[in-house]
Design a protein around this motif. Structure first.
Motif, mmCIF file in Angstrom:
data_model
loop_
_atom_site.group_PDB
_atom_site.id
_atom_site.type_symbol
_atom_site.label_atom_id
_atom_site.label_comp_id
_atom_site.label_asym_id
_atom_site.label_seq_id
_atom_site.Cartn_x
_atom_site.Cartn_y
_atom_site.Cartn_z
ATOM 1 N N ARG A 57 13.136 -23.682 3.011
ATOM 2 C CA ARG A 57 13.891 -22.872 3.973
ATOM 3 C C ARG A 57 15.375 -23.234 3.992
ATOM 4 O O ARG A 57 16.242 -22.354 3.961
ATOM 5 C CB ARG A 57 13.305 -22.987 5.379
ATOM 6 C CG ARG A 57 14.074 -22.134 6.410
ATOM 7 C CD ARG A 57 13.432 -22.201 7.783
ATOM 8 N NE ARG A 57 12.169 -21.474 7.831
ATOM 9 C CZ ARG A 57 12.069 -20.168 8.082
ATOM 10 N NH1 ARG A 57 13.160 -19.443 8.276
ATOM 11 N NH2 ARG A 57 10.893 -19.597 8.138
ATOM 12 N N THR A 58 15.708 -24.524 4.050
ATOM 13 C CA THR A 58 17.112 -24.904 4.179
ATOM 14 C C THR A 58 17.926 -24.487 2.964
ATOM 15 O O THR A 58 19.010 -23.907 3.088
ATOM 16 C CB THR A 58 17.250 -26.417 4.415
ATOM 17 O OG1 THR A 58 16.525 -26.778 5.597
ATOM 18 C CG2 THR A 58 18.710 -26.817 4.593
ATOM 19 N N THR A 116 18.424 -20.807 2.930
ATOM 20 C CA THR A 116 19.413 -20.387 3.925
ATOM 21 C C THR A 116 20.824 -20.618 3.405
ATOM 22 O O THR A 116 21.723 -19.793 3.612
ATOM 23 C CB THR A 116 19.198 -21.132 5.257
ATOM 24 O OG1 THR A 116 17.849 -20.952 5.699
ATOM 25 C CG2 THR A 116 20.140 -20.610 6.331
ATOM 26 N N TYR A 169 23.411 -17.697 2.923
ATOM 27 C CA TYR A 169 24.692 -17.791 3.627
ATOM 28 C C TYR A 169 25.853 -17.564 2.666
ATOM 29 O O TYR A 169 26.799 -16.840 2.976
ATOM 30 C CB TYR A 169 24.835 -19.158 4.308
ATOM 31 C CG TYR A 169 26.204 -19.335 4.922
ATOM 32 C CD1 TYR A 169 26.561 -18.648 6.075
ATOM 33 C CD2 TYR A 169 27.154 -20.163 4.324
ATOM 34 C CE1 TYR A 169 27.826 -18.779 6.629
ATOM 35 C CE2 TYR A 169 28.415 -20.302 4.863
ATOM 36 C CZ TYR A 169 28.752 -19.609 6.010
ATOM 37 O OH TYR A 169 30.017 -19.732 6.540
ATOM 38 N N VAL A 229 28.805 -22.155 10.042
ATOM 39 C CA VAL A 229 27.390 -22.509 9.992
ATOM 40 C C VAL A 229 27.251 -24.031 10.085
ATOM 41 O O VAL A 229 28.063 -24.771 9.525
ATOM 42 C CB VAL A 229 26.734 -21.977 8.692
ATOM 43 C CG1 VAL A 229 27.216 -22.725 7.461
ATOM 44 C CG2 VAL A 229 25.214 -22.002 8.776
ATOM 45 N N ALA A 260 25.870 -16.755 9.228
ATOM 46 C CA ALA A 260 24.787 -17.685 9.529
ATOM 47 C C ALA A 260 23.557 -16.945 10.040
ATOM 48 O O ALA A 260 22.420 -17.249 9.651
ATOM 49 C CB ALA A 260 25.251 -18.706 10.563
ATOM 50 N N GLU A 295 19.849 -16.434 8.147
ATOM 51 C CA GLU A 295 18.567 -16.845 8.714
ATOM 52 C C GLU A 295 17.592 -15.669 8.769
ATOM 53 O O GLU A 295 16.397 -15.835 8.515
ATOM 54 C CB GLU A 295 18.784 -17.467 10.091
ATOM 55 C CG GLU A 295 19.538 -18.793 10.018
ATOM 56 C CD GLU A 295 19.438 -19.602 11.280
ATOM 57 O OE1 GLU A 295 19.113 -19.032 12.339
ATOM 58 O OE2 GLU A 295 19.683 -20.830 11.204
ATOM 59 N N ASP A 296 18.111 -14.488 9.089
ATOM 60 C CA ASP A 296 17.249 -13.299 9.099
ATOM 61 C C ASP A 296 16.732 -12.991 7.691
ATOM 62 O O ASP A 296 15.560 -12.638 7.503
ATOM 63 C CB ASP A 296 18.023 -12.088 9.630
ATOM 64 C CG ASP A 296 18.263 -12.148 11.128
ATOM 65 O OD1 ASP A 296 17.619 -12.981 11.798
ATOM 66 O OD2 ASP A 296 19.099 -11.367 11.618
ATOM 67 N N ARG A 340 21.727 -26.509 8.711
ATOM 68 C CA ARG A 340 21.000 -25.256 8.458
ATOM 69 C C ARG A 340 21.040 -24.856 6.989
ATOM 70 O O ARG A 340 20.211 -24.053 6.558
ATOM 71 C CB ARG A 340 21.600 -24.118 9.292
ATOM 72 C CG ARG A 340 21.593 -24.322 10.802
ATOM 73 C CD ARG A 340 20.213 -24.199 11.383
ATOM 74 N NE ARG A 340 20.215 -24.308 12.828
ATOM 75 C CZ ARG A 340 20.060 -23.292 13.666
ATOM 76 N NH1 ARG A 340 19.873 -22.071 13.191
ATOM 77 N NH2 ARG A 340 20.066 -23.477 14.967
ATOM 78 N N VAL A 352 16.281 -15.105 5.226
ATOM 79 C CA VAL A 352 15.278 -16.103 4.829
ATOM 80 C C VAL A 352 13.962 -15.847 5.548
ATOM 81 O O VAL A 352 12.881 -15.982 4.954
ATOM 82 C CB VAL A 352 15.797 -17.525 5.093
ATOM 83 C CG1 VAL A 352 14.694 -18.554 4.861
ATOM 84 C CG2 VAL A 352 16.993 -17.824 4.189
ATOM 85 N N GLN A 353 14.039 -15.477 6.814
ATOM 86 C CA GLN A 353 12.802 -15.173 7.527
ATOM 87 C C GLN A 353 12.091 -13.987 6.888
ATOM 88 O O GLN A 353 10.861 -14.004 6.725
ATOM 89 C CB GLN A 353 13.103 -14.885 9.002
ATOM 90 C CG GLN A 353 11.869 -14.733 9.874
ATOM 91 C CD GLN A 353 10.990 -15.980 9.872
ATOM 92 O OE1 GLN A 353 11.471 -17.105 9.690
ATOM 93 N NE2 GLN A 353 9.692 -15.789 10.063
#
Length: 326
Positions: A15-16, A19, A23, A107, A29, A33-34, A111, A36-37
């Motif tokens: 995940r990191t 992200t 980014y 950011v 930021a 995150e959206d 994250r 990656v989700q």
């Protein structure tokens, strides 16, 4: 760990770094995150169909790239104030706000920068989330941006990038060459990354805090490059040079007298949470202040003023209490 929980755990370990990739691609930021989700949800839903012809990591990057390219098809390119307007003399300064989607966003390092053992790899990761570098990336067409990040930042082989993008090695090499040429035309200024072990950097930042909190303009000026910049998104105004920066701070910026700064790290560089004196006592959030340093002096100050977005993102307190001595 087996089944769905095991699938999630296998995906979440990336995940990191994903992200950080998103980014750099998107300059936001929250959009990163959206993205990656969305990537994780798509991967989890199709995990049973994953045939293992590439690594899980490569597969996730392929999904994330497609998500980012779809988002960038809308044509939005995030920017810094200096990408949009010329510097304005303080005597003519006006605060013109632009929509949130205009701006390159800060950011937190945690994250976007995964823990890595290789110091050289860690240095590259920090360098390539700096505001100036990510702003320069926004000048590239989306696919060139992806190629440059994958090849130059993440050190993927050309054949790996070609497979991810469904193209040829020759096309990847050509895109990389064009991306490098574009960046060379607007090469991001070199600035120092945050280094808690650098005593000189620590002394400079301590002096900066003392000068800003004491509102000592002579001391502050001594810490700034002659062509240092000050910008304040979401306003497109930006100032350059000692006279205009000090003129602003002693004019409209006078409301910041008596503020407090709390050190944080953003975009691989030193930063501060700027708390403003509250008429009811204590200090309330005012700005996230990202500091750029070059050759032992401050070269840029970017104060992101939308604190309702930035302070929760950086896990900062909602207010500071006044010290007993005032």
């Amino acid at each position: 760990m087996t089944g769905a929980a095991g699938d999630v755990a296998e995906l979440e370990q990336y995940r990191t770094e994903l992200t950080g990739y998103c980014y750099r691609m998107l300059g936001s930021a929250f959009e990163a995150e959206d993205a990656v989700q969305d990537t994780m949800v798509r991967a989890w839903r199709s995990f049973e169909k994953f045939e293992g012809r590439s690594s899980v990591r490569s597969w996730l990057y392929r999904i994330a790239t497609n998500v980012c390219l779809d988002a960038l098809n809308a044509g939005n390119r995030r920017a810094r104030p200096m990408d949009l307007t010329a510097p304005v003399p303080v005597a003519k300064a006006q605060l013109n706000s632009r929509p949130e989607v205009t701006w390159l966003e800060p950011v937190p390092d945690g994250r976007v920068l995964p823990t890595v053992a290789d110091p050289a790899e860690a240095a590259v990761a920090k360098e390539t989330v700096r505001l100036a570098f990510v702003a320069a990336l926004q000048h590239l067409p989306p696919k060139q941006r992806a190629v440059l990040i994958l090849r130059e930042v993440l050190a993927w082989r050309a054949s790996e990038v070609a497979e991810l993008l469904g193209t040829s090695v020759a096309s990847v090499n050509s895109a990389l060459q064009r991306a490098r040429a574009t960046l060379a035309e607007s090469e991001p200024a070199a600035t120092d990354t945050a280094d808690p072990l650098d005593e000189e950097q620590k002394k400079l930042l301590d002096r900066y805090v003392a000068a800003f909190e004491g509102y000592d303009m002579a001391a502050l000026t001594a810490l700034l490059h002659e062509d240092a910049t000050l910008s304040m998104p979401p306003y497109d105004l930006w100032l350059r040079g000692h006279d205009d920066i000090v003129g602003w701070m002693l004019g409209v910026g006078e409301v910041c007298r008596g503020s407090r700064l709390v050190p944080v790290v953003a975009n691989g560089t030193p930063a501060f949470a700027h708390y403003h004196p509250d008429p009811e006592g204590g200090f309330s959030p005012w700005a996230l202040m990202v500091i750029e340093i070059a050759d032992g002096k401050v070269s840029g100050i970017t104060s992101f003023l939308d604190v309702q977005r930035w302070f929760p993102l950086f896990d900062l307190p909602e207010r500071l209490e006044a010290s007993p001595e005032g």
